[in-house]
Write an enzyme that holds these catalytic residues in place. Sequence first.
Site, PDB file in Angstrom:
ATOM      1  N   GLU A 155     -16.517 -38.197  26.401  1.00 18.84           N
ATOM      2  CA  GLU A 155     -16.269 -39.629  26.475  1.00 18.84           C
ATOM      3  C   GLU A 155     -14.817 -39.827  26.942  1.00 18.84           C
ATOM      4  O   GLU A 155     -13.877 -39.542  26.186  1.00 18.84           O
ATOM      5  CB  GLU A 155     -16.502 -40.281  25.095  1.00 18.84           C
ATOM      6  CG  GLU A 155     -15.972 -41.692  24.952  1.00 18.84           C
ATOM      7  CD  GLU A 155     -16.394 -42.664  26.063  1.00 18.84           C
ATOM      8  OE1 GLU A 155     -17.558 -42.623  26.503  1.00 18.84           O
ATOM      9  OE2 GLU A 155     -15.529 -43.449  26.499  1.00 18.84           O
ATOM     10  N   CYS A 171     -24.827 -39.879  21.229  1.00 11.94           N
ATOM     11  CA  CYS A 171     -25.959 -40.595  21.848  1.00 11.94           C
ATOM     12  C   CYS A 171     -27.215 -39.724  21.713  1.00 11.94           C
ATOM     13  O   CYS A 171     -27.190 -38.534  22.017  1.00 11.94           O
ATOM     14  CB  CYS A 171     -25.680 -40.888  23.321  1.00 11.94           C
ATOM     15  SG  CYS A 171     -24.225 -41.913  23.567  1.00 11.94           S
ATOM     16  N   GLU A 187     -19.182 -28.421  32.510  1.00 14.54           N
ATOM     17  CA  GLU A 187     -20.007 -28.581  33.708  1.00 14.54           C
ATOM     18  C   GLU A 187     -19.378 -29.575  34.668  1.00 14.54           C
ATOM     19  O   GLU A 187     -18.769 -30.549  34.257  1.00 14.54           O
ATOM     20  CB  GLU A 187     -21.367 -29.171  33.326  1.00 14.54           C
ATOM     21  CG  GLU A 187     -22.178 -28.327  32.408  1.00 14.54           C
ATOM     22  CD  GLU A 187     -23.456 -29.040  31.981  1.00 14.54           C
ATOM     23  OE1 GLU A 187     -23.982 -28.676  30.925  1.00 14.54           O
ATOM     24  OE2 GLU A 187     -23.911 -29.949  32.679  1.00 14.54           O
ATOM     25  N   CYS A 244     -18.462 -34.933  40.108  1.00 14.78           N
ATOM     26  CA  CYS A 244     -18.626 -35.490  38.764  1.00 14.78           C
ATOM     27  C   CYS A 244     -17.970 -34.501  37.801  1.00 14.78           C
ATOM     28  O   CYS A 244     -18.342 -33.330  37.761  1.00 14.78           O
ATOM     29  CB  CYS A 244     -20.113 -35.648  38.463  1.00 14.78           C
ATOM     30  SG  CYS A 244     -20.446 -36.128  36.760  1.00 14.78           S
ATOM     31  N   CYS A 265     -18.927 -33.569  23.106  1.00 15.91           N
ATOM     32  CA  CYS A 265     -18.750 -35.006  22.925  1.00 15.91           C
ATOM     33  C   CYS A 265     -19.024 -35.366  21.470  1.00 15.91           C
ATOM     34  O   CYS A 265     -19.884 -34.780  20.828  1.00 15.91           O
ATOM     35  CB  CYS A 265     -19.723 -35.751  23.843  1.00 15.91           C
ATOM     36  SG  CYS A 265     -19.452 -37.528  23.894  1.00 15.91           S
ATOM     37  N   CYS A 275     -26.097 -34.701  32.503  1.00 16.85           N
ATOM     38  CA  CYS A 275     -24.989 -34.484  31.602  1.00 16.85           C
ATOM     39  C   CYS A 275     -25.228 -33.507  30.446  1.00 16.85           C
ATOM     40  O   CYS A 275     -26.031 -33.754  29.561  1.00 16.85           O
ATOM     41  CB  CYS A 275     -24.700 -35.867  31.071  1.00 16.85           C
ATOM     42  SG  CYS A 275     -23.368 -36.008  29.999  1.00 16.85           S
ATOM     43  N   CYS A 319     -28.704 -37.600  24.710  1.00 18.95           N
ATOM     44  CA  CYS A 319     -27.761 -36.852  25.550  1.00 18.95           C
ATOM     45  C   CYS A 319     -27.585 -35.404  25.082  1.00 18.95           C
ATOM     46  O   CYS A 319     -27.344 -35.139  23.905  1.00 18.95           O
ATOM     47  CB  CYS A 319     -26.414 -37.561  25.557  1.00 18.95           C
ATOM     48  SG  CYS A 319     -25.186 -36.749  26.597  1.00 18.95           S
TER      49      CYS A 319
HETATM   50  N1  SAH Z   1     -19.460 -40.646  27.749  1.00 17.42           N
HETATM   51  C1  SAH Z   1     -19.544 -41.363  28.975  1.00 17.42           C
HETATM   52  C2  SAH Z   1     -19.724 -40.499  30.218  1.00 17.42           C
HETATM   53  C3  SAH Z   1     -20.600 -39.307  30.181  1.00 17.42           C
HETATM   54  S1  SAH Z   1     -22.325 -39.456  30.311  1.00 17.42           S
HETATM   55  C4  SAH Z   1     -20.628 -42.414  28.886  1.00 17.42           C
HETATM   56  O1  SAH Z   1     -21.315 -42.476  27.887  1.00 17.42           O
HETATM   57  O2  SAH Z   1     -20.736 -43.225  29.792  1.00 17.42           O
HETATM   58  C5  SAH Z   1     -22.704 -40.104  31.882  1.00 17.42           C
HETATM   59  C6  SAH Z   1     -23.933 -40.980  31.862  1.00 17.42           C
HETATM   60  O3  SAH Z   1     -25.139 -40.200  31.686  1.00 17.42           O
HETATM   61  C7  SAH Z   1     -23.929 -42.004  30.731  1.00 17.42           C
HETATM   62  O4  SAH Z   1     -24.408 -43.236  31.207  1.00 17.42           O
HETATM   63  C8  SAH Z   1     -24.918 -41.396  29.759  1.00 17.42           C
HETATM   64  O5  SAH Z   1     -25.402 -42.343  28.871  1.00 17.42           O
HETATM   65  C9  SAH Z   1     -25.937 -40.829  30.709  1.00 17.42           C
HETATM   66  N2  SAH Z   1     -26.855 -39.849  30.132  1.00 17.42           N
HETATM   67  C10 SAH Z   1     -26.620 -38.923  29.177  1.00 17.42           C
HETATM   68  N3  SAH Z   1     -27.730 -38.221  28.904  1.00 17.42           N
HETATM   69  C11 SAH Z   1     -28.691 -38.700  29.699  1.00 17.42           C
HETATM   70  C12 SAH Z   1     -30.069 -38.395  29.882  1.00 17.42           C
HETATM   71  N4  SAH Z   1     -30.662 -37.441  29.161  1.00 17.42           N
HETATM   72  N5  SAH Z   1     -30.747 -39.118  30.806  1.00 17.42           N
HETATM   73  C13 SAH Z   1     -30.148 -40.075  31.540  1.00 17.42           C
HETATM   74  N6  SAH Z   1     -28.859 -40.420  31.416  1.00 17.42           N
HETATM   75  C14 SAH Z   1     -28.140 -39.745  30.500  1.00 17.42           C
END
Ligand code: SAH
Length: 381
Positions: A181, A137, A113, A126, A133, A354, A140
């Site tokens: 990541e 998390c 995406e 973006c 990934c 994301c 996510c």
């Molecule tokens: N892996 C990297 C970049 C990708 S995610 C990182 O962790 O920073 C980009 C951002 O979106 C990160 O801050 C991530 O924690 C956040 N993110 C992921 N899922 C989300 C969600 N459901 N709601 C809000 N932010 C989210």
Amino acid sequence: MTDPAETDPAGTVAGNQVDTGTGKLFLPDMDISELEEFFAGIGQKKYRAKQVFGWIAKGAVSFDEMTDLPLALREDLKLLARVSCLKIRKKFVSAVDGTVKYLFGLDDGNIIESVLMEYNHGYTACVSSQVGCKMGCSFCASTVAGFRRNLTAGEILEQVLAIQRDSGVRVSNVVVMGIGEPFDNYDNVIKFLRLANSHHGLNIGYRHMTVSTCGIVPGILRFAGEGFQVNLAVSLHAPNDRIRAKLMPVGRKYRIDKIIEASKIYTEKTNRRIMFEYALIEGVNDLPENAVELAFLLKGLLCLVNLIPVNPVDETSYRQSGRKRTERFAAILKENGIETTVRRELGSDINAACGQLRLREMSARGSPEREQETGTGTAKG
Ligand code: SAH
């Protein structure tokens, strides 16, 4: 030219992608000196490298478009190499703010995406850095959909090019905040940043680029030593290791004090302010005492906290903090001298958070494809 038989199973030669089906080299993976080597290898003049690099940056999808190359060379190149790999599988346009989300298909059938957002200062792309990934998390969607492979530098670059091609706008800012990541695919991401910065190509200034990490400390330290002024965003999401480890498994490996230490080094080396991302989840990390603890943690650091009401993903039970709780959290940070913003929720009607689209697409595989979907304007996120 490298013998395709020497490629590893992932189809890469020294970080460059080779189509495993045809053995063709993917030229957007190459910087100018690699292209020079490639052209020298096929008995061509060095300056062809800059010409082709320029065409790729202009969005050429075939060698036929490269009209300043001799016809015979174009025909040879078609046999040896490729310049484009992404196909738009779906495109979602937000009815609320015009944000465009792309679901791109890669040659190997994987999907990623990318998002195009409009801000006052221009257009931001973006981009994803991996197919899926590994970080896990818990909030996510990228995690739920699973990890497949790293993207090459050219595949990351292609996302910007494909967006420009489709939308007709010039992207002035790039954020590596899509799926994946970045510091788990360090070399390819750095190469992408350098390719996008090249004045023979997209010429996007380093200060107009942002890389977001979940807090991989050795990555932050290495990044600090690259000698450029790329912005760094760190996904913190918690004021202490106890809450963070529950949300982010990576929090068990790299403690917050180490992240703060590395962030400080980053600001000292680059003079850039770090952005800490903090997704507010009701009752989990959005209490007033969490804000106080966070303010204490960040005191004196050249930073900005970006509060993001968490985007609920169907597979999780997290609820988004309401407006009141968000404002209270922001107010406490500000009172304590921490610069704070609340992220504008762009594209909330089109699942622009994301990994959400990839996840949906993977669960709906086999369903008829629609070329373009338009957001209805009803807030989903
Ligand atoms: N892996 C990297 C970049 C990708 S995610 C990182 O962790 O920073 C980009 C951002 O979106 C990160 O801050 C991530 O924690 C956040 N993110 C992921 N899922 C989300 C969600 N459901 N709601 C809000 N932010 C989210």
